[in-house]
Design a protein around this motif. Structure first.
Motif, mmCIF file in Angstrom:
data_model
loop_
_atom_site.group_PDB
_atom_site.id
_atom_site.type_symbol
_atom_site.label_atom_id
_atom_site.label_comp_id
_atom_site.label_asym_id
_atom_site.label_seq_id
_atom_site.Cartn_x
_atom_site.Cartn_y
_atom_site.Cartn_z
ATOM 1 N N TRP A 26 0.465 -1.357 -0.021
ATOM 2 C CA TRP A 26 0.342 0.077 -0.417
ATOM 3 C C TRP A 26 1.198 1.130 -0.193
ATOM 4 C CZ3 TRP A 26 -5.320 -0.470 -1.560
ATOM 5 C CH2 TRP A 26 -5.645 -0.970 -1.005
ATOM 6 N N ASP A 27 1.951 1.062 0.009
ATOM 7 C CA ASP A 27 3.579 2.189 0.410
ATOM 8 C C ASP A 27 3.071 2.865 -1.157
ATOM 9 O OD1 ASP A 27 3.504 1.926 2.688
ATOM 10 O OD2 ASP A 27 5.461 1.443 2.877
ATOM 11 N N TRP A 28 2.803 1.957 -1.891
ATOM 12 C CA TRP A 28 2.738 2.747 -3.445
ATOM 13 C C TRP A 28 1.777 3.558 -3.943
ATOM 14 C CZ3 TRP A 28 3.373 -3.260 -5.814
ATOM 15 C CH2 TRP A 28 4.150 -3.427 -5.722
ATOM 16 N N LEU A 29 0.665 3.543 -2.340
ATOM 17 C CA LEU A 29 -0.070 4.041 -2.897
ATOM 18 C C LEU A 29 0.269 6.026 -2.828
ATOM 19 C CD1 LEU A 29 -3.388 2.454 -2.836
ATOM 20 C CD2 LEU A 29 -1.946 2.923 -5.131
ATOM 21 N N ILE A 30 1.187 6.235 -1.417
ATOM 22 C CA ILE A 30 1.584 7.025 -0.512
ATOM 23 C C ILE A 30 1.825 8.546 -1.727
ATOM 24 C CG2 ILE A 30 3.019 8.273 0.947
ATOM 25 C CD1 ILE A 30 4.433 5.681 2.049
ATOM 26 N N PRO A 31 2.412 8.306 -2.752
ATOM 27 C CA PRO A 31 2.524 9.664 -2.846
ATOM 28 C C PRO A 31 1.634 10.024 -4.157
ATOM 29 C CG PRO A 31 4.114 8.074 -4.129
ATOM 30 C CD PRO A 31 3.210 7.092 -3.095
ATOM 31 N N ILE A 32 0.273 8.990 -4.407
ATOM 32 C CA ILE A 32 -0.638 9.609 -4.923
ATOM 33 C C ILE A 32 -1.678 10.622 -3.857
ATOM 34 C CG2 ILE A 32 -3.669 9.085 -5.647
ATOM 35 C CD1 ILE A 32 -1.934 6.648 -7.343
ATOM 36 N N VAL A 33 -2.070 9.458 -2.261
ATOM 37 C CA VAL A 33 -2.190 10.261 -1.623
ATOM 38 C C VAL A 33 -1.651 11.725 -0.955
ATOM 39 C CG1 VAL A 33 -2.915 9.882 1.096
ATOM 40 C CG2 VAL A 33 -3.509 7.060 -0.687
ATOM 41 N N GLU A 34 -0.158 11.591 -0.628
ATOM 42 C CA GLU A 34 0.106 13.024 -0.784
ATOM 43 C C GLU A 34 -0.213 14.221 -1.640
ATOM 44 O OE1 GLU A 34 3.826 11.097 1.600
ATOM 45 O OE2 GLU A 34 4.207 11.723 -0.288
ATOM 46 N N ALA A 35 -0.097 13.801 -2.642
ATOM 47 C CA ALA A 35 -0.650 14.791 -3.732
ATOM 48 C C ALA A 35 -1.965 15.358 -3.438
ATOM 49 C CB ALA A 35 0.156 14.439 -4.851
ATOM 50 N N GLY A 42 -3.757 22.631 0.479
ATOM 51 C CA GLY A 42 -2.528 23.487 0.850
ATOM 52 C C GLY A 42 -1.862 24.440 1.860
ATOM 53 N N ARG A 43 -1.461 22.634 1.450
ATOM 54 C CA ARG A 43 0.153 22.710 2.575
ATOM 55 C C ARG A 43 0.693 21.365 2.062
ATOM 56 N NH1 ARG A 43 -1.171 24.169 8.502
ATOM 57 N NH2 ARG A 43 -2.102 26.058 6.813
ATOM 58 N N PRO A 44 2.333 21.230 2.760
ATOM 59 C CA PRO A 44 2.943 20.226 2.261
ATOM 60 C C PRO A 44 2.290 18.418 3.294
ATOM 61 C CG PRO A 44 3.993 21.201 3.496
ATOM 62 C CD PRO A 44 3.400 22.180 3.241
ATOM 63 N N VAL A 45 2.022 17.333 2.368
ATOM 64 C CA VAL A 45 1.289 16.457 4.083
ATOM 65 C C VAL A 45 2.742 15.401 3.357
ATOM 66 C CG1 VAL A 45 0.104 15.088 4.712
ATOM 67 C CG2 VAL A 45 -0.640 17.165 3.975
ATOM 68 N N THR A 46 2.711 14.554 4.418
ATOM 69 C CA THR A 46 3.981 13.576 4.414
ATOM 70 C C THR A 46 3.137 12.074 4.904
ATOM 71 O OG1 THR A 46 5.663 13.996 5.420
ATOM 72 C CG2 THR A 46 5.625 14.890 3.320
ATOM 73 N N ILE A 47 3.484 10.926 4.509
ATOM 74 C CA ILE A 47 3.532 9.490 5.017
ATOM 75 C C ILE A 47 4.553 8.972 4.914
ATOM 76 C CG2 ILE A 47 1.872 8.029 5.170
ATOM 77 C CD1 ILE A 47 -0.641 9.142 3.649
ATOM 78 N N GLU A 48 4.693 8.158 5.987
ATOM 79 C CA GLU A 48 6.121 6.954 5.764
ATOM 80 C C GLU A 48 5.347 5.785 5.468
ATOM 81 O OE1 GLU A 48 8.226 7.211 9.507
ATOM 82 O OE2 GLU A 48 8.359 9.985 9.312
ATOM 83 N N HIS A 49 4.682 4.995 6.188
ATOM 84 C CA HIS A 49 3.628 3.964 5.771
ATOM 85 C C HIS A 49 2.110 4.480 6.305
ATOM 86 C CE1 HIS A 49 8.200 1.957 5.841
ATOM 87 N NE2 HIS A 49 8.024 2.719 6.985
#
Length: 642
Positions: A26-35, A42-49
């Protein structure tokens, strides 16, 4: 052979799918979720796992969740850092009727950094790319959230505009045999005052469960102000179905301004309790009961939040009020020396006010504070207490919109009559206020006026007046203002103490002072005064009685608060011991001097009194005829001698 090829052609894709499922992360979807989240917030959101457990109720867990700050703020610390956040999503319900239900939300060790800078920019306002929601819109149907669980939550709040810097610790508890509850505490400073707050939220099994009221208990201390809130909410997310009791107390209501968002003038110590709820976009405080200094207070308040200006609407009443308790509303020092519960600072302020040679309030009226909120107030007092107070009742309708004050009307009952007026105070570019208004006295009881002065009398008094002034305080306005005032009697009698004192009839004055009836009938009393650039001058002052004629003249400097008046009494009949010596009224407003004048000063004073002020001018006839005085004797006297 053909069958083998078919099986091989079908099996390889199936095998690829199985392998993909087995190897999928599921980590492969992190870039999509973060974007998506970054664009939404309206601000950066990051997820490690990212972990997802599929099912009718799907569990989604994000590890190392970080919500950054908007542009213009440093990256560290971020707005939110949550080591582990998870939620359960009811997929079956969404497929069935598109409802959004989240049975459980869990936040482990969340840390928030809430910043509001002096330049007005903050990191807690989110721009979702559309029109901003009002409080009411934000509270209407959203996700149905079930259990909220927080472990070791922390927040640091630093908002320069509020002069606030405090830390919050929050967590949910699930004690054995008891319903789950949220517990939070705050420590630090707010409005540059120490703040401590403790919240116990009760069972959080469903924040939108209409069948289960959500209990809340809050105690808060902000400096010397104490607040407690206890009761239940049917829907805490939408702030609906409130059954809450709010109690707050402190030495000065002005200290409440940072808590309620509305500027309040200084007051004496108070304690108020009432019912708090929310509806129609406003926080409502009803069934109010309390005390303000020596006065009682009851009624209702509502505050409608707004990004431009909050709106306060209030209907308030008192059975008994001491006007000294309301002194802060005109820039004075509220309360008296014997007002209970005063702080040392308030006692010192009252001592300074007593020691000050000034009588009129000199404290500037803050126009920015007036513009901080729109206020609509209706106030009534059934009775007024206080030594030497001629007023019996009071009614005020006040509106403040964008700093402009309208009093329409302010009215005092005096016996069977009244003193009332309407005033408009408009902000000026230099920070001052322009005050324009009209005043009317209608059948004011002379007995009430003289009773307040320690003397007797009967009859009634009428009059009209106007004011047009600019200034930053009440003293400044009157010290530079223009206006006029005309007073006329409507029959009656006046204690001969006043007439005899001005004519030096020592015997009768002594008898009157001892309370022996000695009265004189008033045939006419007319006073006509003009205010020009802060100088109040006498255009005409005449008291005509059955035995005496008293006339006077002089001026009062409103800016310097200095008196310079003369009164002279002439007896209609020869009276042994009657000396036509003028009485000089001099000194300051606060400490006037009333003494007879003799010799050259007396001659000069008598001459000054007699020049142009002995008889009222014909110009006053319209005022008399319009019924302000309703006195035919005054009209006849004016026509005869004008």
């Amino acid at each position: 052979m053909r069958g083998r090829r078919w099986a091989l052609g079908l099996g390889l894709p199936l095998l690829a799918i199985v392998v993909l499922v087995l190897l999928f992360r599921w980590d492969w979807l992190i870039p999509i979720v973060e974007a998506q989240a970054t664009a939404r917030l309206g601000r950066p959101v990051t997820i490690e796992h990212l972990h997802v457990k599929l099912g009718k109720v799907t569990s989604i867990t994000a590890e190392g969740l970080r919500i950054g700050n908007p542009d213009g703020f440093e990256d560290a610390p971020p707005f939110a850092a949550i080591p582990r956040a998870s939620l359960d999503f009811d997929v079956a319900g969404w497929l069935r009727d598109r409802s959004v239900a989240i049975p459980v939300v869990t936040l482990d060790q969340p840390v928030f950094e809430v910043i509001g800078r002096a330049d007005g920019k903050d990191n807690y306002t989110f721009d979702f790319g559309g029109p901003r929601e009002t409080v009411a819109e934000a509270a209407t149907p959203g996700p149905k959230i079930g259990a909220l669980r927080i472990t070791g939550g922390q927040a640091h709040v630093a908002i320069a505009k509020l002069r606030a810097d405090f830390r919050i610790e929050a967590a949910t508890e699930d004690p054995a045999g008891e319903p789950a509850r949220i517990v939070a505490k705050a420590r630090g400073t707010y409005a540059a005052q120490p703040i401590t707050a403790d919240l116990r939220g009760g069972a959080i099994l469903n924040l939108r469960d209409d069948e289960t009221p959500w209990p809340v208990q809050l105690t808060l201390a902000n400096g010397p102000t104490r607040v407690s809130l206890q009761g239940t909410l049917q829907d805490p997310v939408a702030l609906k179905g409130a059954d809450l009791r709010l109690d707050f107390a402190g030495p000065d209501m002005a200290l409440l301004a940072p808590l309620v968002g509305v500027a309040i003038p200084a007051t004496p110590p108070y304690r108020v309790t009432g019912k708090l709820d929310y509806g129609e976009g406003a926080f409502r405080f009803t069934d109010v009961d309390g005390r303000l200094g020596r006065s009682d207070i009851a009624g209702r308040f509502s505050i409608t939040p707004s990004r431009e200006r909050p709106v306060l609407d209030a209907d308030v009443s008192s059975k008994r009020v001491d006007l000294a308790d309301l002194g802060g509303f005109i820039g004075g020092t509220p309360g008296r020396a014997n007002t209970p519960g005063q702080t040392a600072q308030q006692r010192q302020a009252l001592a300074r006010a007593v020691a000050s040679p000034r009588l009129l309030p000199t404290s500037p009226i803050s126009v920015p504070r007036l513009r901080a909120a729109d206020i609509h107030l209706r106030y009534s007092a059934a009775s007024i207490i206080g030594q030497g107070m001629p007023f019996d009742s009071m009614q005020v309708t006040l509106d403040i919109e964008d700093g402009t004050i309208r009093l329409h009307p302010v009215q005092f009952g005096i016996g069977q009559g009244r003193l009332g007026g309407e005033f408009l105070l408009t902000p000026q570019e230099n920070g001052a206020l322009r005050a324009k208004g009209e005043l009317e006295l209608r059948r004011v009881d002379i007995s009430r006026l003289m009773q307040a002065a320690g003397a007797g009398g009967a009859g009634s008094l009428g009059g009209v007046g106007r004011i047009d002034a600019v200034g930053k305080s009440l003293s400044d306005m009157l010290g530079h203002g223009d206006g006029e005032l005309t007073l006329v009697t409507v029959g009656g009698e006046l204690s001969s103490l006043l007439v005899d004192l001005s004519g030096l009839q020592f015997g009768n004055a002594l008898l009157s002072a001892l309370g022996i009836p000695a009265r004189t009938k008033i045939e006419c009393l007319i006073g006509d005064f003009a205010l020009r650039r802060g100088q109040l001058t006498t255009r005409s002052l005449l008291l005509d009685t059955e035995n005496y004629v008293v006339n006077g003249g002089g001026s009062a400097d409103m800016a310097r608060e200095v008196l310079d008046w003369r009164l002279r009494t002439s007896s209609k009949r020869f009276s042994v011991g009657s000396l036509p010596t003028p009485i000089a009224i001099t000194g300051s407003f606060k400490n006037p001097s009333i003494l007879p004048e003799v010799g050259e000063l007396a001659a000069r004073g008598g001459a000054a009194v007699g020049l142009g002020v002995l008889f009222p001018p014909l110009a006053l006839l319209p005022t008399i005829q319009l019924g302000v005085g309703e006195n035919s004797d005054c009209e006849q006297l004016t026509r005869r001698r004008g």
